[in-house]
Design an enzyme around this catalytic site. Structure first.
Site, PDB file in Angstrom:
ATOM      1  CB  CYS A  40      47.806  38.062  47.587  1.00 26.58           C
ATOM      2  SG  CYS A  40      46.605  38.435  46.343  1.00 26.58           S
ATOM      3  CG  ASN A  85      46.193  39.212  40.997  1.00 23.26           C
ATOM      4  OD1 ASN A  85      46.127  39.483  39.773  1.00 23.26           O
ATOM      5  ND2 ASN A  85      46.360  40.247  41.680  1.00 23.26           N
ATOM      6  CB  CYS A  99      41.438  39.895  48.487  1.00 21.27           C
ATOM      7  SG  CYS A  99      40.130  38.999  48.488  1.00 21.27           S
ATOM      8  NE  ARG A 100      46.070  38.324  50.920  1.00 17.24           N
ATOM      9  CZ  ARG A 100      46.838  37.126  51.147  1.00 17.24           C
ATOM     10  NH1 ARG A 100      47.564  37.117  52.294  1.00 17.24           N
ATOM     11  NH2 ARG A 100      46.756  36.057  50.567  1.00 17.24           N
ATOM     12  CB  SER A 101      48.258  41.394  45.075  1.00 18.71           C
ATOM     13  OG  SER A 101      47.372  40.529  44.082  1.00 18.71           O
ATOM     14  CG  ASP A 130      43.534  35.340  52.302  1.00 18.34           C
ATOM     15  OD1 ASP A 130      42.618  36.196  52.090  1.00 18.34           O
ATOM     16  OD2 ASP A 130      43.522  34.198  52.072  1.00 18.34           O
TER      17      ASP A 130
HETATM   18  P1  4NP Z   1      44.017  37.135  48.014  1.00 18.96           P
HETATM   19  O1  4NP Z   1      42.843  36.525  48.769  1.00 18.96           O
HETATM   20  O2  4NP Z   1      45.220  36.275  47.923  1.00 18.96           O
HETATM   21  O3  4NP Z   1      44.299  38.415  48.898  1.00 18.96           O
HETATM   22  O4  4NP Z   1      43.427  37.555  46.582  1.00 18.96           O
HETATM   23  C1  4NP Z   1      42.324  35.290  48.310  1.00 18.96           C
HETATM   24  C2  4NP Z   1      41.419  34.937  47.245  1.00 18.96           C
HETATM   25  C3  4NP Z   1      40.883  33.887  47.006  1.00 18.96           C
HETATM   26  C4  4NP Z   1      41.226  32.799  47.650  1.00 18.96           C
HETATM   27  C5  4NP Z   1      41.936  32.771  48.930  1.00 18.96           C
HETATM   28  C6  4NP Z   1      42.427  34.124  49.238  1.00 18.96           C
HETATM   29  N1  4NP Z   1      40.427  31.689  47.253  1.00 18.96           N
HETATM   30  O5  4NP Z   1      40.726  30.323  48.124  1.00 18.96           O
HETATM   31  O6  4NP Z   1      39.795  31.180  46.344  1.00 18.96           O
END
Ligand code: 4NP
Length: 161
Positions: free
Chosen positions: A11, A14, A16-18, A128
């Site tokens: 993702c 790294n 939340c989703r992955s 997201d």
């Molecule tokens: P992820 O979510 O891609 O599912 O881990 C996010 C985590 C952090 C951020 C954006 C999306 N960020 O902007 O820091």
């Protein structure tokens, strides 16, 4: 024994989703007795959170369903991942496009959308949840459970077929 099949979930951050996909898929693979045949990991296209555990909301909601993600640590995806992992599963189209830019022509087929293993869910991207609420985190879990099952069915065929 043959080489393990590499499965990498990707993702943006790294956190939340992955990591959710990694934890759900690992639990399912263990239940199916296939974990020993697989190398399972996750990474982010951005390195902002490298070295950190998953987002506390991700950890909390996953634990409510029995997935302990607390030992995971974020890392940024690297070119060698496209060589080392047979399946590189993108959570959204931005992730996919970034991975395709890193891949050699021969590696492009390794990059797919995670939700393509959950054709019944009606989505191609895992939304997201980072700026969202509890329902958004639960939706990530729902989608990860569906796609993990589809991916596992595919791999079971490959490993046993
Ligand atoms: P992820 O979510 O891609 O599912 O881990 C996010 C985590 C952090 C951020 C954006 C999306 N960020 O902007 O820091």
């Amino acid at each position: 024994m043959s080489q393990p099949v590499g499965v990498l979930f990707v993702c943006l951050g790294n956190i939340c989703r992955s990591p959710t996909a990694e934890g759900v898929f690992r639990a399912r693979a263990e239940q199916a007795g296939l974990a020993g045949r697989l190398r399972i990991d996750s990474a982010g296209t951005a390195g902002w959170h490298a070295g950190k555990p998953p987002d506390p909301r991700t950890v909390k909601h996953a634990l409510e369903r029995g997935y302990d993600l607390s030992a995971l640590r974020a890392r940024q995806v690297k070119a060698g991942d496209l060589r080392d992992f047979d399946y590189v599963l993108a959570m959204d189209h931005d992730n996919r496009n970034m991975l395709l830019r890193m891949a050699t022509p021969a590696q492009r087929d390794r990059v797919t959308m995670f939700l393509d293993y959950a054709p019944g869910c009606g989505l191609r991207e895992v939304p997201d949840p980072y700026y969202g609420d509890a329902n958004d985190f639960r939706r990530v879990l729902n989608l990860a459970e569906q796609a993990a099952d589809g991916l596992l069915a595919h791999l079971r065929e490959r490993l046993h077929g």
